[in-house]
Design an enzyme around this catalytic site. Structure first.
Site, PDB file in Angstrom:
ATOM      1  CB  ILE A  73     108.509 119.418  68.300  1.00 30.73           C
ATOM      2  CG1 ILE A  73     109.052 120.434  69.293  1.00 30.73           C
ATOM      3  CG2 ILE A  73     109.543 118.336  68.014  1.00 30.73           C
ATOM      4  CD1 ILE A  73     109.239 119.870  70.681  1.00 30.73           C
ATOM      5  CG  HIS A  74     106.002 118.246  61.650  1.00 28.99           C
ATOM      6  ND1 HIS A  74     106.398 117.245  60.806  1.00 28.99           N
ATOM      7  CD2 HIS A  74     104.673 118.420  61.435  1.00 28.99           C
ATOM      8  CE1 HIS A  74     105.374 116.831  60.095  1.00 28.99           C
ATOM      9  NE2 HIS A  74     104.305 117.529  60.454  1.00 28.99           N
ATOM     10  CB  ILE A  75     108.410 113.629  65.073  1.00 26.57           C
ATOM     11  CG1 ILE A  75     108.438 114.353  66.427  1.00 26.57           C
ATOM     12  CG2 ILE A  75     109.417 112.488  65.048  1.00 26.57           C
ATOM     13  CD1 ILE A  75     107.917 113.522  67.560  1.00 26.57           C
TER      14      ILE A  75
END
Length: 758
Positions: A73-75
């Site tokens: 999960i890359h915000i």
């Protein structure tokens, strides 16, 4: 095969991964998945599993599901640059989570205030033994936490193995190396900024985050040397064209067709030599940028702007370039003779910065491209200029600033370079022996670190190696820089003056210019000294064992003699007999110093090229130099043989074939079987990958003329020298996380085979 559901980790709008404005994600280099444009800053776990990575800047989270699927999960995009500001982690490495458990919070408004995109990729990472098949995306559009955003079936391998935490960390790290490629001041990331560093599973050339830094960044210097070598590699070909063309024009001056052909061939070579600076710009821009074409284009724009600025600032025009009395003044009021400080670049006057301006433009173009290629901060009315179209505008702006700065600084630098070049040119009188001795010795001592190019390139191709103004022919009045271009121009002028009957100018040129003093020693070393050492090593092997080493020594000696590439021979004793290598470096320095004692005005990159230059040298009146060269080669062959034979025997060095440094019968036959019976290139590459600690331990693979250069995550997993020698390596150097295996000219092919596999 079991069903698998991935739940939305946040509230917002789901979009296809291909629409993410970052090629690392949109081209699925890190894996397949979706992206979400969040509407609030609460982040939840998308699966039941274990938190395997909380990135130190808190913007990326890796989770391994209970089935063994790795999720990233890359915000936001490029949010690594915030250093954690605006993020709050609610979990840590090793925590067990359930789908829907909160794992992080992010201040979306703060991200927007920093002109960063909030679109957040959710990726099923490639490279795991456990994979997902039959991927489907149930919804695009608005979602809330807990909605299914991706489904598939789990494909379990026979060994039912799961990826470990380190692999998931690699994925998070790899994405952020790409995100952060524009941080040019972080030299530890310098060799992972272009997409060529990405392998087919999405892993990039990232560094171990806990890598211990040394005072000198060898990775950066090695990549710089490799980048410069992209241009230098064409120089032997350019020199060969000039030599062949000159031979044809000299021998066929009465045959118009042949004379024209020879002139064309020579012109091709001079086209390379006279345009080295723009070639350096394109090579560096294309190598250092994330996109080769975009980086090269940006670098050439920078090159054009910088050059025209430096000429315009001083008000120099084309007519002034041809006026030996024209002068301008620098900011300190010092007088500058236009003919000495300015040159014609793309039909406009510019400060004479040689290849340096190409290097500056190359880095400037690449850095700007990496920083702004996906820029999207312009208002809607100007949105056409967002993204890659924004790069040329920024490049022109920064290049104009660089041009103005160089206009102020470079005249001072140029004065120093001119004085150094004059010292080099005059050192045949003032320091005829010491200067080349120091240069030759230091060059060999830098070779084990792969840094000798930092010394040889400036000497051979910049003003540091001397400046020469061509006197005759179509290039008359043109200046060339460095030892190799200077020698070619000098010899051509000697021939032309001699043919014209202008013996006074000929004799003056012959006696006042002494080129190649910083190259001919290397030719003597490669042809005589080093081959003498190889013979001594061979004869120190027990007679009954020598037959096994015939091929090794003969092929190495022949390669060195013909091409002038010495590393295959040097690495045969560099580490197993290091005191001998130190003595060798000093003797090599003496070979360079010999040019200050007798006439040795020859220059080539090996004896194959020397053969093409001998007719030119004879026609220029350098027959005595050729005889001196042959005598010097014989003498240094004897010195190398005598010194090496003595030291190997007295100090019992474990040179090849001695004291355990041997080829075993089993290894010899098995390697032959494996390399001939099955796809030799790929089989060998697979074995080298194993020596490097496996695919997961490899960050970046490259090669220069003789070395396979690899950056690894953990050097403790790299095999020892004996194992590498069984795979044909002549030597092994490890500095920081860099591994250099010396394979000679086949290193580049091995690199290609490894990258094909990865």
């Amino acid at each position: 095969m079991n069903p698998f559901n991935l739940y939305s980790p946040m509230e917002g709008e789901v979009i296809p991964i291909t629409e993410v404005p970052d090629p690392v994600f949109s081209e699925k280099m890190a894996g397949d998945g979706v992206a979400i444009v969040p509407s609030n800053g609460k982040i939840f776990s998308p699966v039941d599993g274990t938190v395997t990575t909380v990135f130190e800047t808190l913007h990326a989270y890796g989770i391994t599901s209970n089935e063994g699927i790795d999720i990233l999960i890359h915000i936001g995009l490029e949010t690594v640059t915030l250093g954690g500001k605006g993020f709050k982690a609610l979990v840590k490495d090793g925590d067990s989570v359930k789908a829907g458990d909160p794992i992080a919070e992010v201040d979306l408004e703060y991200l927007k205030s920093q002109n960063l995109k909030t679109v957040s990729p959710v990726v099923i990472c490639d490279g795991s033994d456990i994979t997902l098949d039959n991927l489907e995306y149930p919804v695009y559009g608005d979602v809330k936490p807990g909605d299914i955003i991706l489904t598939g079936t789990v494909n379990l391998p026979e060994n039912n193995g799961n990826e470990n935490k380190a692999d998931n960390a690699d994925k998070a790290d790899s994405v952020d190396k790409a995100d952060n490629a524009d941080k040019a001041d972080d030299s530890n990331n310098a060799d992972s900024t272009d997409k060529e560093g990405l392998d087919k599973t999405g892993k990039t050339a990232g560094k171990n985050k806990k890598k211990k830094k040394s005072g000198i960044n060898f990775d950066f210097l090695q990549k710089l040397g490799k980048t410069l070598m992209a241009v230098i590699a064409v120089m032997p070909a350019a020199g060969l064209m000039i030599s062949i063309g000159s031979i044809i024009t000299s021998t066929c001056s009465n045959v118009p067709v042949a004379f024209t052909i020879g002139s064309i061939i020579s012109a091709i070579g001079w086209a390379i030599i006279n345009n080295l600076s723009i070639l350096f710009a394109a090579a560096i821009g294309g190598t250092w940028a994330r996109d080769r074409a975009g980086g090269s284009f940006a670098a050439i724009i920078s090159y054009c702007v910088i050059n025209i600025i430096t000429g315009t600032v001083y008000g120099v025009d084309i007519q002034m370039l041809n006026d030996p009395t024209a002068v301008v003044h620098d900011i300190l009021g010092h007088e500058m003779v236009v003919a000495n400080y300015f040159v014609n670049v793309l039909n406009k006057p510019a400060l004479n910065m040689g290849v340096f301006v190409g290097i500056v433009a190359g880095f400037l173009g690449a850095i700007v491209y990496n920083r702004f290629y996906n820029f999207s901060g312009l208002p809607d009315a100007l949105s056409f200029f967002n993204g890659k179209r924004f790069v040329p505008l920024v490049v022109m702006f920064y290049s104009a600033l660089a041009g103005l700065l160089l206009s102020l600084v470079w005249p001072v630098v140029q004065t120093g370079i001119n004085r150094f070049g004059i010292w080099i040119a005059d050192s045949s009188d003032t320091s005829s022996i010491l200067a080349p001795f120091i240069y030759g010795t230091l060059e060999r001592l830098l070779l084990p670190f792969g840094l000798h190019h930092m010394l040889t390139i400036p000497m051979n191709y910049t003003s540091f190696g001397g400046t020469y103004t061509i006197l005759t022919g179509p290039n008359a009045g043109t200046q060339v820089y460095g030892q190799d271009p200077l020698w070619l121009a000098w010899v051509t002028d000697l021939i032309n003056l001699k043919k014209a009957g202008n013996m006074q100018a000929y004799n003056e040129l012959l006696t006042t210019v002494t080129p190649a003093r910083f190259k001919v020693g290397q030719m003597i070393g490669a042809t005589g000294l080093l081959n003498g050492i190889l013979l001594a090593m061979y004869l120190r092997i027990e007679k009954e064992k020598r037959r096994k080493y015939n091929s090794m020594f003969i092929s190495t000696a022949l390669s060195i003699f013909l091409t002038g590439v010495t590393e295959p021979g040097e690495f045969m004793f560099m580490f197993c007999a290091f005191p001998l290598y130190i003595v060798y470096a000093v003797i090599q320095g003496l070979a360079f110093a010999l040019s200050g004692v007798i006439h040795l005005r020859l220059h080539s990159f090996g004896n194959l090229e020397l053969l093409t230059r001998i007719p030119l040298a004879i026609e220029a009146g350098l027959t005595g130099d050729i005889i001196n060269f042959v005598i010097a080669v014989i003498v240094f062959f004897g010195i190398g043989y005598g010194v090496a034979y003595f030291m190997i025997g007295v100090f019992k060095f474990a040179t090849p074939g001695r004291f355990g440094n041997e080829i075993t019968e089993d290894t010899d036959s098995s390697e032959e079987d494996r390399s001939t019976k099955k796809s030799p290139g790929k089989d060998k590459a697979e074995r080298i990958i194993a020596l490097l600690g496996g695919r997961k331990n490899i960050d970046f693979v490259d090669a220069c003329m003789t070395r396979l250069r690899v950056t690894v995550k953990d050097t403790s997993k790299v095999a020892d020298l004996d194992a590498w020698k069984k795979e044909g390596a002549l030597g092994l150097v490890m500095i920081d996380n860099g591994v250099q295996a010396i394979y000679g000219p086949k290193a580049d092919n091995i690199k290609s085979d490894i990258n094909d596999i990865l």
